[in-house]
Design a protein around this motif. Structure first.
Motif, PDB file in Angstrom:
ATOM      1  N   ALA A  37       9.835   0.883  -7.797  1.00 52.43           N
ATOM      2  CA  ALA A  37      10.072   0.095  -9.005  1.00 52.43           C
ATOM      3  C   ALA A  37      11.282   0.608  -9.756  1.00 52.43           C
ATOM      4  O   ALA A  37      11.862   1.638  -9.416  1.00 52.43           O
ATOM      5  CB  ALA A  37       8.835   0.172  -9.908  1.00 52.43           C
ATOM      6  N   LEU A  78       9.155  -4.825 -10.837  1.00 50.75           N
ATOM      7  CA  LEU A  78       8.696  -4.750  -9.449  1.00 50.75           C
ATOM      8  C   LEU A  78       9.447  -5.802  -8.648  1.00 50.75           C
ATOM      9  O   LEU A  78       9.283  -6.996  -8.871  1.00 50.75           O
ATOM     10  CB  LEU A  78       7.189  -5.008  -9.374  1.00 50.75           C
ATOM     11  CG  LEU A  78       6.310  -4.096 -10.213  1.00 50.75           C
ATOM     12  CD1 LEU A  78       4.869  -4.588 -10.178  1.00 50.75           C
ATOM     13  CD2 LEU A  78       6.389  -2.670  -9.722  1.00 50.75           C
ATOM     14  N   VAL A  84       7.480  -8.985  -5.282  1.00 50.44           N
ATOM     15  CA  VAL A  84       6.090  -8.556  -5.164  1.00 50.44           C
ATOM     16  C   VAL A  84       5.407  -9.230  -3.990  1.00 50.44           C
ATOM     17  O   VAL A  84       5.761 -10.327  -3.559  1.00 50.44           O
ATOM     18  CB  VAL A  84       5.306  -8.834  -6.459  1.00 50.44           C
ATOM     19  CG1 VAL A  84       5.859  -7.993  -7.603  1.00 50.44           C
ATOM     20  CG2 VAL A  84       5.308 -10.313  -6.806  1.00 50.44           C
ATOM     21  N   ASP A  87       0.468  -6.010  -4.296  1.00 49.03           N
ATOM     22  CA  ASP A  87       0.841  -5.496  -5.615  1.00 49.03           C
ATOM     23  C   ASP A  87      -0.131  -5.960  -6.693  1.00 49.03           C
ATOM     24  O   ASP A  87       0.016  -5.578  -7.862  1.00 49.03           O
ATOM     25  CB  ASP A  87       2.262  -5.933  -5.977  1.00 49.03           C
ATOM     26  CG  ASP A  87       3.311  -5.294  -5.092  1.00 49.03           C
ATOM     27  OD1 ASP A  87       4.231  -6.000  -4.639  1.00 49.03           O
ATOM     28  OD2 ASP A  87       3.203  -4.068  -4.850  1.00 49.03           O
TER      29      ASP A  87
END
Lengths: 114, 112
Positions: B60, B75, B78, B82
């Motif tokens: 991240a 993030l 994703v 996640d």
């Protein structure tokens, strides 16, 4: 980082009994903490486990209910005494590592009191 | 202890970038900002930590403006894996000082 192992990972306990959770860290750590996480909730700090002295408890948590030991720099135990269904939670051990400058968590011990 | 405020929940489609913002208006000079990820029935997992500007790792990025009163966890792209609760914490990272206090976290749901 630190690898933190907890035992038991899961248990079903009878009302009125006590259970001791063990926490083992793979390296010496400065600080160890115990958290509780009730279903669907965030983590709540129970106490700081102090090596060689009594634990420091947060408001709402007392030694008689949650006695804690920390005999050395890698190991700690939390006992949940005289359990009731309200004690059904995940109990998480964590450790502060100076090298990582943050805290790491074990996988938790999921207790269900019936 | 600096209190944090995060959105309770967020939804995202797979492949999108997700940004979760955390407010910490009374952050202290010595405080760092740390983010954790928690899957159901597991302990929280450290994601990233920062003090100011931008920090990036393999998982991240963390963006912190100059006033440090907020921070954003980013993030990239994703996936379904996640889906988790993400916690923003603020505290002094010196050993022996105040332990980290968790807020309510943000429940991220990634949709296919």
């Amino acid at each position: 980082s630190a690898v933190i192992s907890q035992k038991p990972s899961r248990d079903i306990c009878q009302r009125g009994t006590s259970l001791t959770i063990q926490c083992q860290v793979d390296s010496q750590v400065t600080m160890m903490f115990w958290y509780r996480q009730q279903p669907g909730q965030s983590l709540t700090l129970i106490a700081t486990a102090n090596q060689g002295s009594e634990a420091t408890y947060e408001s709402g948590f007392v030694i008689d209910k949650f006695p804690i030991s920390r005999p050395n720099l890698t190991f700690s135990t939390l006992t949940v005494s005289n359990m009731s269904p309200e004690d059904s939670s995940i109990y998480l051990c964590s450790a502060w590592t100076a090298t990582g400058n943050t805290i790491y968590f074990g996988e938790g011990s999921w207790l269900t009191v019936v | 202890l600096a209190k944090t405020t995060q959105p309770i929940s967020m939804d995202s489609y797979e492949g999108q970038e997700v940004n979760i913002t955390c407010s910490h208006n009374n952050i202290a000079t010595n405080d760092y900002i740390t983010w954790y990820q928690q899957f159901p029935s597991q302990g929280p997992r450290f994601i990233i930590q920062g003090y100011k500007t931008k920090v990036t790792n393999e998982v991240a990025s963390l963006f912190i403006p100059a006033d440090r009163k907020s921070s954003t966890l980013s993030l990239p792209r994703v996936s379904l894996s996640d889906t988790a609760v993400y916690y923003c914490l603020v505290g002094d990272r010196s050993p022996g000082n105040t332990p980290l206090v968790f807020g309510k976290g943000t429940r991220l749901s990634v949709i296919a």
